[in-house]
Design a protein around this motif. Sequence first.
Motif, PDB file in Angstrom:
ATOM      1  N   PRO A   8      -8.530  -8.223  18.751  1.00  8.61           N
ATOM      2  CA  PRO A   8      -9.524  -7.914  17.713  1.00  8.61           C
ATOM      3  C   PRO A   8      -9.951  -6.442  17.804  1.00  8.61           C
ATOM      4  O   PRO A   8     -10.076  -5.908  18.909  1.00  8.61           O
ATOM      5  CB  PRO A   8     -10.707  -8.828  18.064  1.00  8.61           C
ATOM      6  N   ILE A   9     -10.157  -5.819  16.639  1.00  2.65           N
ATOM      7  CA  ILE A   9     -10.517  -4.384  16.628  1.00  2.65           C
ATOM      8  C   ILE A   9     -11.816  -4.134  17.410  1.00  2.65           C
ATOM      9  O   ILE A   9     -11.955  -3.137  18.097  1.00  2.65           O
ATOM     10  CB  ILE A   9     -10.632  -3.866  15.179  1.00  2.65           C
ATOM     11  N   GLU A  10     -12.739  -5.097  17.335  1.00  6.46           N
ATOM     12  CA  GLU A  10     -14.017  -4.918  18.043  1.00  6.46           C
ATOM     13  C   GLU A  10     -13.785  -4.715  19.533  1.00  6.46           C
ATOM     14  O   GLU A  10     -14.432  -3.877  20.175  1.00  6.46           O
ATOM     15  CB  GLU A  10     -14.930  -6.148  17.868  1.00  6.46           C
ATOM     16  N   GLU A  11     -12.866  -5.510  20.098  1.00  7.81           N
ATOM     17  CA  GLU A  11     -12.583  -5.413  21.535  1.00  7.81           C
ATOM     18  C   GLU A  11     -11.975  -4.046  21.862  1.00  7.81           C
ATOM     19  O   GLU A  11     -12.330  -3.408  22.869  1.00  7.81           O
ATOM     20  CB  GLU A  11     -11.611  -6.547  21.936  1.00  7.81           C
ATOM     21  N   TYR A  52     -13.637   4.215  11.660  1.00  7.53           N
ATOM     22  CA  TYR A  52     -14.793   3.664  12.380  1.00  7.53           C
ATOM     23  C   TYR A  52     -15.592   4.789  13.036  1.00  7.53           C
ATOM     24  O   TYR A  52     -16.806   4.885  12.869  1.00  7.53           O
ATOM     25  CB  TYR A  52     -14.326   2.649  13.444  1.00  7.53           C
TER      26      TYR A  52
ATOM     27  N   GLN B  61      -6.198  -8.918   4.594  1.00  7.84           N
ATOM     28  CA  GLN B  61      -6.255  -8.326   5.942  1.00  7.84           C
ATOM     29  C   GLN B  61      -6.968  -6.974   5.918  1.00  7.84           C
ATOM     30  O   GLN B  61      -7.740  -6.658   6.820  1.00  7.84           O
ATOM     31  CB  GLN B  61      -4.844  -8.154   6.493  1.00  7.84           C
ATOM     32  N   MET B  64     -10.616  -7.512   5.840  1.00  9.38           N
ATOM     33  CA  MET B  64     -11.127  -7.888   7.158  1.00  9.38           C
ATOM     34  C   MET B  64     -11.331  -6.645   8.029  1.00  9.38           C
ATOM     35  O   MET B  64     -12.363  -6.493   8.683  1.00  9.38           O
ATOM     36  CB  MET B  64     -10.131  -8.826   7.836  1.00  9.38           C
ATOM     37  N   ILE B  65     -10.328  -5.763   8.018  1.00 10.65           N
ATOM     38  CA  ILE B  65     -10.411  -4.545   8.839  1.00 10.65           C
ATOM     39  C   ILE B  65     -11.582  -3.679   8.360  1.00 10.65           C
ATOM     40  O   ILE B  65     -12.384  -3.203   9.151  1.00 10.65           O
ATOM     41  CB  ILE B  65      -9.082  -3.754   8.775  1.00 10.65           C
ATOM     42  N   ASP B  67     -14.237  -4.555   6.791  1.00  9.63           N
ATOM     43  CA  ASP B  67     -15.510  -5.184   7.160  1.00  9.63           C
ATOM     44  C   ASP B  67     -15.838  -4.876   8.618  1.00  9.63           C
ATOM     45  O   ASP B  67     -16.972  -4.543   8.951  1.00  9.63           O
ATOM     46  CB  ASP B  67     -15.417  -6.711   6.968  1.00  9.63           C
ATOM     47  N   THR B  68     -14.822  -4.999   9.469  1.00  8.52           N
ATOM     48  CA  THR B  68     -15.034  -4.786  10.909  1.00  8.52           C
ATOM     49  C   THR B  68     -15.485  -3.365  11.212  1.00  8.52           C
ATOM     50  O   THR B  68     -16.333  -3.149  12.076  1.00  8.52           O
ATOM     51  CB  THR B  68     -13.717  -5.065  11.688  1.00  8.52           C
ATOM     52  N   ILE B  69     -14.903  -2.392  10.506  1.00 13.79           N
ATOM     53  CA  ILE B  69     -15.222  -0.999  10.847  1.00 13.79           C
ATOM     54  C   ILE B  69     -16.395  -0.441  10.031  1.00 13.79           C
ATOM     55  O   ILE B  69     -16.711   0.735  10.117  1.00 13.79           O
ATOM     56  CB  ILE B  69     -13.982  -0.077  10.709  1.00 13.79           C
TER      57      ILE B  69
END
Lengths: 222, 117
Positions: A8-11, A52, B61, B64-65, B67-69
């Motif tokens: 997972p990107i968070e990790e 990010y 996908q 999802m990415i 959202d995560t960042i």
Amino acid sequence: MIVAEKKPIEEIIDYVKDFQKLLIAGCNECVTVCEAGGKKEVGILASALRMYFMNEGKKVDIDEVTLERQCDHEYLEEIRDRIDQYDAVLSLACGVGVQFMAEKYFSTPVFPGVNTCFMGAAEERGVWSERCQGCGQCILGKTAGICPISRCAKRLLNGPCGGSTKGKCEISKDLDCAWQLIIDRLKELDRFDEYEQIMPIKDWSTERAGGPRKVVREDVRL
Amino acid sequence: MRINYPGTIRIVRLPCTGKVDIIHILRAFEKGADGVYVVGCLEGECRFENGNLQARKRVDQAKMILDTIGIGGERVWMYNLSSSDGPRFAEYAVEMTEKIKELGPNPIKLAHKKKAA
């Protein structure tokens, strides 16, 4: 091939958040085929991390490289002259590649970008399943080419057990009973009489139980 | 037909939406796009059988990415229409533009501007 899954990107962010110059290193072998750590995945992860950190107001330089293999000296050597530029390496290779990178570049932190799962086959696009546990003493010649060590939940040598029902394993209705597969194939090959031969106790010392393993081939050493 | 649609949209032509990859969508955001939408043929009508279905998965996908960042997955969308359906194409363009206007500019673009200032 060695099958891996993307972390997972968070990790990953948690691993690398304190570094300013980062190298994301992919591997052109198994992890490319199972779409977890090849050039494409390196690009996606690098782009996601760049955005990010930029969004967080942090200045992080991220470079990308995809080596032919990360489990061989000659390919890892390709980044020797520039490894010192980086605060850390994020390797998308399997656990072997990550460790080999860490061994070779001792003073550079190396982090894994994938979870290495098993040695397996691509059943179909997007579906991989385990086929080998590297036990060090292959018995496929006696089991009709179907491995009870990797495909039977109990690793039985003289199966099936009582948990085999209608060709399926008791641990999951989606999992074929390896011994049912062996029996069916022995019948198909007209070698069913081999099933009656009791297999002796296996020497597990060549498996992981005997500690980390090594193969030394004097005939090919330089 | 002479139908109008917002001039803020830049069209990237592809032989099939099956060619769209996650990295194409992410790079667009990295370069400052406020939103990306993929317009494919109607489901079940792909000339290459499942190009538009693959595109939808990749769009999901990418969502999802994003959202995560922290960029926001709602900035990416997948639409399906017939290639001869011009009015609907314009309708989707208006819909997407309104959606993005509501969300505001891409935070990456703002971060770039801040860095430059």
